[in-house]
Design an enzyme around this catalytic site. Structure first.
Site, mmCIF file in Angstrom:
data_model
loop_
_atom_site.group_PDB
_atom_site.id
_atom_site.type_symbol
_atom_site.label_atom_id
_atom_site.label_comp_id
_atom_site.label_asym_id
_atom_site.label_seq_id
_atom_site.Cartn_x
_atom_site.Cartn_y
_atom_site.Cartn_z
ATOM 1 N N ARG A 21 32.628 -58.083 34.553
ATOM 2 C CA ARG A 21 32.064 -57.689 35.955
ATOM 3 C C ARG A 21 30.669 -56.909 35.774
ATOM 4 O O ARG A 21 30.861 -55.934 35.018
ATOM 5 C CB ARG A 21 32.736 -57.073 36.776
ATOM 6 C CG ARG A 21 33.946 -58.043 37.476
ATOM 7 C CD ARG A 21 33.474 -59.333 38.444
ATOM 8 N NE ARG A 21 34.437 -60.032 39.069
ATOM 9 C CZ ARG A 21 34.694 -61.065 38.427
ATOM 10 N NH1 ARG A 21 34.175 -61.628 37.550
ATOM 11 N NH2 ARG A 21 35.724 -61.954 39.108
ATOM 12 N N HIS B 112 26.930 -66.405 35.362
ATOM 13 C CA HIS B 112 28.256 -66.493 35.753
ATOM 14 C C HIS B 112 28.877 -67.958 35.525
ATOM 15 O O HIS B 112 29.672 -68.364 36.453
ATOM 16 C CB HIS B 112 28.771 -66.081 37.363
ATOM 17 C CG HIS B 112 29.843 -65.380 37.338
ATOM 18 N ND1 HIS B 112 30.260 -64.391 38.383
ATOM 19 C CD2 HIS B 112 30.991 -65.374 36.724
ATOM 20 C CE1 HIS B 112 31.522 -64.326 38.381
ATOM 21 N NE2 HIS B 112 32.139 -64.950 37.371
HETATM 22 P P1 NDP Z 1 44.056 -58.978 32.847
HETATM 23 O O1 NDP Z 1 44.459 -58.145 34.030
HETATM 24 O O2 NDP Z 1 44.866 -59.846 32.088
HETATM 25 O O3 NDP Z 1 43.516 -58.052 31.686
HETATM 26 C C1 NDP Z 1 42.743 -56.745 31.999
HETATM 27 C C2 NDP Z 1 42.567 -55.922 31.033
HETATM 28 O O4 NDP Z 1 41.858 -54.618 31.153
HETATM 29 C C3 NDP Z 1 44.073 -55.345 30.522
HETATM 30 O O5 NDP Z 1 44.088 -55.035 29.204
HETATM 31 C C4 NDP Z 1 44.025 -54.014 30.924
HETATM 32 O O6 NDP Z 1 44.837 -52.919 30.452
HETATM 33 C C5 NDP Z 1 42.632 -53.518 30.929
HETATM 34 N N1 NDP Z 1 42.248 -52.318 31.838
HETATM 35 C C6 NDP Z 1 42.340 -52.570 33.173
HETATM 36 N N2 NDP Z 1 42.088 -51.188 33.703
HETATM 37 C C7 NDP Z 1 41.890 -50.268 32.492
HETATM 38 C C8 NDP Z 1 41.121 -49.058 32.388
HETATM 39 N N3 NDP Z 1 41.016 -48.198 33.514
HETATM 40 N N4 NDP Z 1 41.141 -48.516 31.115
HETATM 41 C C9 NDP Z 1 41.444 -49.455 30.063
HETATM 42 N N5 NDP Z 1 41.711 -50.649 30.274
HETATM 43 C C10 NDP Z 1 41.895 -51.164 31.530
HETATM 44 O O7 NDP Z 1 42.557 -59.675 33.369
HETATM 45 P P2 NDP Z 1 41.843 -61.028 32.616
HETATM 46 O O8 NDP Z 1 41.875 -60.879 31.135
HETATM 47 O O9 NDP Z 1 42.600 -62.410 33.224
HETATM 48 O O10 NDP Z 1 40.582 -60.864 33.064
HETATM 49 C C11 NDP Z 1 39.380 -59.818 32.914
HETATM 50 C C12 NDP Z 1 38.453 -59.802 33.922
HETATM 51 O O11 NDP Z 1 37.590 -61.029 33.614
HETATM 52 C C13 NDP Z 1 38.715 -60.356 35.422
HETATM 53 O O12 NDP Z 1 39.134 -59.226 36.159
HETATM 54 C C14 NDP Z 1 37.317 -60.625 35.787
HETATM 55 O O13 NDP Z 1 36.404 -59.789 36.195
HETATM 56 C C15 NDP Z 1 36.649 -61.239 34.464
HETATM 57 N N6 NDP Z 1 36.440 -62.738 34.609
HETATM 58 C C16 NDP Z 1 35.298 -63.364 34.541
HETATM 59 C C17 NDP Z 1 35.034 -64.376 34.548
HETATM 60 C C18 NDP Z 1 33.562 -65.087 34.132
HETATM 61 O O14 NDP Z 1 33.250 -66.162 34.379
HETATM 62 N N7 NDP Z 1 32.616 -64.480 33.870
HETATM 63 C C19 NDP Z 1 35.942 -65.402 34.574
HETATM 64 C C20 NDP Z 1 37.379 -64.850 34.846
HETATM 65 C C21 NDP Z 1 37.262 -63.577 34.726
HETATM 66 P P3 NDP Z 1 46.507 -53.241 30.497
HETATM 67 O O15 NDP Z 1 46.721 -54.468 29.489
HETATM 68 O O16 NDP Z 1 47.114 -51.888 29.852
HETATM 69 O O17 NDP Z 1 47.166 -53.389 32.000
#
Ligand code: NDP
Length: 312
Positions: free
Chosen positions: A228, A275
């Site tokens: 993001r 995007h």
């Molecule tokens: P998930 O919720 O599966 O994974 C998020 C990861 O981020 C997890 O490992 C989580 O840790 C970690 N995380 C969250 N908050 C923190 C923090 N404060 N500190 C450290 N680590 C953190 O999400 P997805 O993998 O499915 O998607 C990730 C993002 O990708 C989406 O939220 C979206 O913004 C983006 N996206 C972009 C797209 C594009 O076309 N550009 C398409 C789809 C998604 P933990 O495992 O410990 O929970």
């Protein structure tokens, strides 16, 4: 399981209906569900809200019998803080979305790892006889080891890159150096020749990559951001491109479409992709929606529920 049709409201922009109607109906049939899918159900008659941002529903209060809001998107930062949302919120985890992100990330990692730009644009016909190092000599750090980050990390490990990952909770993945917490972030950044951002946007990750953290990256580091836009401080990134950052490939931005006069467009070492890193694919994602409706009707826990307090 109930025998009367379940009423599912398709609450996305009208132009999305054409792409989604047939795959959703097919997925409901395959799951043996009788679902009345419509864009016009009365709120107090709706059992499930199939949701995408910028659609017709912003106030969830009248949806008094809705059992869940099922997001078509993985990122839920636009809805998770909605104070009218009292129903369970499930986000999208889709194999098509995952595969697309793996392809975008590995493609852009390989572009920078192999130094492809020097050969693709070489107006002076310079013979640059400098073979790139092998992948095992290159460290790629992925911030976010969730559905998308972990899949990308595994693909990069399969290509033999030296992969670090960082997440909120501690993790263990074969072949990946998994880090967590504030100390883990410093270590992950210090190693990152190529940094990939696959974090959700939450209060804890907003502007995570500020000037101080950008300064921790090694000289010549490349940043890939398909997560993001607001994960990075734009001005700090532009300043860092004059210091330790060699290139930034950005797919997501604080304002989208990226305004025509934004300095990222003109910067010679910034690549803008609009995007397109990945998107939810209706054929596969419709099955995820159907499975969650099946679970709701069977009284089973929903898949991919969002943790409201964490914001993702
Ligand atoms: P998930 O919720 O599966 O994974 C998020 C990861 O981020 C997890 O490992 C989580 O840790 C970690 N995380 C969250 N908050 C923190 C923090 N404060 N500190 C450290 N680590 C953190 O999400 P997805 O993998 O499915 O998607 C990730 C993002 O990708 C989406 O939220 C979206 O913004 C983006 N996206 C972009 C797209 C594009 O076309 N550009 C398409 C789809 C998604 P933990 O495992 O410990 O929970």
């Amino acid at each position: 399981m109930s025998t009367s049709p379940v009423k599912a409201l398709f609450a996305a922009k009208p132009e999305r209906w054409t792409a989604w109607e047939a795959p959703l109906r097919r997925a409901f049939d395959e799951a043996g569900l009788t679902v009345d899918l419509s864009r016009d159900h009365a709120p107090d008659q709706t059992d499930y809200i199939v949701y995408a941002p910028n659609g017709p529903v912003a106030d969830f209060t009248p949806f008094t019998r809705a059992k869940a809001v099922l997001s078509l998107w993985a990122g839920v930062e636009g809805i998770v803080g909605n104070p009218t949302l009292t129903q369970p919120l499930a986000r999208m985890v889709d194999e098509g979305l995952r595969q697309g992100m793996v392809e975008w990330v590995t493609g852009h990692v390989l572009r920078h790892h192999l130094g492809m730009d020097a050969h693709i644009v070489n107006p002076d016909r310079t013979w640059i006889n400098e073979p790139p190092p092998l992948a095992q000599s290159r460290t790629v750090t992925i911030l976010g080891l969730g559905e998308l980050g972990a899949a990308c990390a595994e693909a990069l490990v399969a290509l033999r890159f030296n992969v670090f990952g960082w997440s909120r909770s501690p993790k263990a993945h074969p072949g990946i150096t998994c880090l967590s917490g504030a100390g883990g972030l410093d270590q992950a950044l210090a190693q990152a020749e190529i940094l990939v951002l696959l974090l959700p946007l939450t209060p804890a990750t907003d502007t995570l990559l500020d000037a101080a953290r950008l300064a921790r990256l090694p000289n010549g580091a490349t940043i890939l951001n398909p997560g993001r836009g607001a994960l990075i401080d734009d001005d700090a990134l532009l300043a860092a491109l004059d210091r330790n950052i060699a290139h930034a490939t950005l797919d997501v931005f604080r304002t989208e479409p990226l305004p025509q006069d934004h300095p990222f467009w003109a910067h010679p070492r910034v690549t803008v992709t609009p995007h397109i890193a990945s998107e939810t694919r209706p054929a596969t994602a419709s099955r995820v929606i159907a499975e969650n409706i099946r679970r709701g009707e069977a009284g089973e826990p929903f898949l991919h529920l969002v943790d409201r307090s964490a914001g993702y």
